[in-house]
Design an enzyme around this catalytic site. Structure first.
Site, PDB file in Angstrom:
ATOM      1  N   ASP A   1       9.057  -6.471  -5.741  1.00  0.00           N
ATOM      2  CA  ASP A   1       8.323  -7.313  -4.803  1.00  0.00           C
ATOM      3  C   ASP A   1       9.147  -8.545  -4.437  1.00  0.00           C
ATOM      4  O   ASP A   1       9.472  -9.368  -5.288  1.00  0.00           O
ATOM      5  CB  ASP A   1       6.990  -7.741  -5.426  1.00  0.00           C
TER       6      ASP A   1
ATOM      7  N   HIS B   1       6.187  -5.038  -2.351  1.00  0.00           N
ATOM      8  CA  HIS B   1       4.899  -5.651  -2.035  1.00  0.00           C
ATOM      9  C   HIS B   1       3.921  -4.662  -1.407  1.00  0.00           C
ATOM     10  O   HIS B   1       2.715  -4.756  -1.643  1.00  0.00           O
ATOM     11  CB  HIS B   1       5.128  -6.833  -1.084  1.00  0.00           C
TER      12      HIS B   1
ATOM     13  N   HIS C   1      -8.025  -7.177   1.996  1.00  0.00           N
ATOM     14  CA  HIS C   1      -6.616  -7.030   2.372  1.00  0.00           C
ATOM     15  C   HIS C   1      -5.863  -8.346   2.207  1.00  0.00           C
ATOM     16  O   HIS C   1      -6.436  -9.398   1.890  1.00  0.00           O
ATOM     17  CB  HIS C   1      -6.507  -6.541   3.816  1.00  0.00           C
TER      18      HIS C   1
END
Length: 442
Positions: free
Chosen positions: A377, A406, A160
């Site tokens: 993004d 994002h 992550h």
């Protein structure tokens, strides 16, 4: 040759430039004031208080993976205020305090049962979630029981991004990949985030994160062949992990990777200035700037939100009339200021200095790389993928998505993202099988 008017900002920009300068000058002063406040509180509430980076000099720590951005993110105004504090003795008393004696958690961190659960597990291993299981195993011993059930397909490690957790993948993409036969899906909580350990005596360097993953997943599970999938900051970790294990890694998928081509300025400084630019708009960029440039303001935000996360979660449940809290909101509180602050600088900024070398290792080893980035993004500029990374890895497959930012580069298109992963993994594994059979990949 351009004249003086061409070199000056346009008139319409002057109000914004002046307002931004005023706001960040105020934040400089506020951060220095909070430096004094925390110095006093830490001296009373901690047995061995550790000096903040305001009063440390950059030295030998750089060789240990500590980023220079922790020390040189200051303005002349801020430096003047800090010098004034040092004349009255602030910063001298704790300058040589040993981080190894730091209390975990600190008085400004949450001490609830869930936040401290990692201390009872022992071993300091990372928490991770295993896909393909109706009840995800909680550790390496449980995960290892499925080894005999696997077929020839390689496992996949999901990493992550910043202030996130394994839920970023386990709650979104894993359900769509559940039909994938004979492949374990491993989503890890990085060191200092989610349910993983958050030691106060750790610098959270890139090396610390890599060694934690190897110690918690790769070695205990005997992962001899695996794919890597990563998002945002996790891409820096994934690239470095692949460079350390090029023979084991079968492919790398990078989602919104923060990579910038080398220039005259230090890579760490480029990463800080581009990813946490001092701008008031959009709000996401302003928030990134505040949390990246101001150590004590960031600690105050973590004190108000992370330490009191149970109160905020209770309020959210009342306002939304739901029994649970969305994992995206919950993940924002599942770290300490120490783990987030150091990871931001030592991984995102400091890790930028070794990205070129790591990418060269991947290119030499022929590891397939796939890049996905959204045109919308606002956190990581799309040119990081479209121009910078593509220039460094010409053979990498780069896919740019319109209307995606994002997070929505994954969220909202989980099924499509899972199908793309299956196709990419299958192609990599088939090519490897052809090479092993004596065929040449064109």
């Amino acid at each position: 040759m351009p004249g003086l008017p061409d070199l000056l900002p346009r008139p319409a920009k002057w109000p914004r430039v002046a307002l931004a300068a005023a706001v960040f000058t105020f934040l400089d002063a506020l951060d220095v004031l909070l430096c004094l406040v925390y110095a006093v509180l830490d001296a009373f509430l901690e047995e061995s208080p550790v000096a903040c980076y305001c009063h440390r000099a950059h030295g030998a720590e750089e060789d240990q993976g500590v980023s220079d951005t922790l020390y040189v993110r200051r303005s002349a105004f801020r430096d003047g205020l800090l010098a004034l504090l040092r004349t009255v003795g602030v910063g001298r008393r704790t300058r040589n305090a040993s981080p190894g004696k730091a209390r975990s958690p600190r008085w400004s961190d949450c001490g609830c049962v869930r936040c401290l659960a990692w201390r009872s597990t022992g071993g300091g291993r990372l928490h991770f979630v295993v896909g393909k299981e109706s009840t995800p195993p909680k550790g390496a011993a449980d995960a290892a029981t499925t080894i005999s059930e696997r077929g020839p397909e390689d496992d996949a490690i999901f990493i992550h991004g910043f202030t996130s957790s394994s839920s970023f993948w386990a709650q979104t993409v894993f359900p769509e990949l559940a039909a994938t036969a004979n492949r374990r899906l491993l989503a890890v909580d990085l060191l200092g985030f989610g349910d993983s350990p958050k030691p106060a005596n750790c610098a959270y360097t890139l090396r610390d994160h890599l060694e934690a993953i190897e110690r918690s997943l790769i070695d205990p599970l005997n992962l001899t062949s695996f794919h890597l999938v990563s998002h945002s900051m996790g891409c820096t970790v994934a690239i470095a992990l692949a460079a350390r294990n090029p023979a084991r890694v079968k492919s790398v998928t990078l989602v919104a990777p923060p990579y910038f081509l080398p220039c005259e300025e230090r890579a760490s400084q480029v990463a800080l200035s581009r990813l946490a630019e001092k701008k008031l708009w959009p709000p996401l960029v302003f928030g990134s700037a505040v949390m990246s440039w101001y150590e004590h303001i960031g600690r105050t935000v973590c004190f108000l939100i992370c330490k009191n996360h149970r109160v905020w979660e209770w309020l959210i449940r009342i306002l939304t009339r739901k029994r649970g809290v969305d994992f995206v909101v919950r993940d924002l509180t599942r770290h300490t200021h120490h783990s987030a602050w150091n990871t931001m600088h030592n991984v995102i900024c400091g890790g930028a200095g070794v990205q070129d070398r790591n990418l060269e290792v991947l290119a030499a080893a022929g590891v397939p790389v796939r890049v996905v980035h959204g045109y919308g993004d606002q956190v990581v500029p799309v040119e990081c993928s479209s121009r910078h990374l593509k220039s460094k890895l010409p053979r990498a497959e780069v896919r740019l998505l319109g209307g995606r930012d994002h997070r929505t580069v994954v969220f909202g298109r989980e099924k499509e993202f899972a199908e793309e992963l299956r196709e990419f993994w299958s192609g990599c594994e088939n090519c490897e099988a052809m090479v092993m059979d004596g065929c040449v990949r064109v």
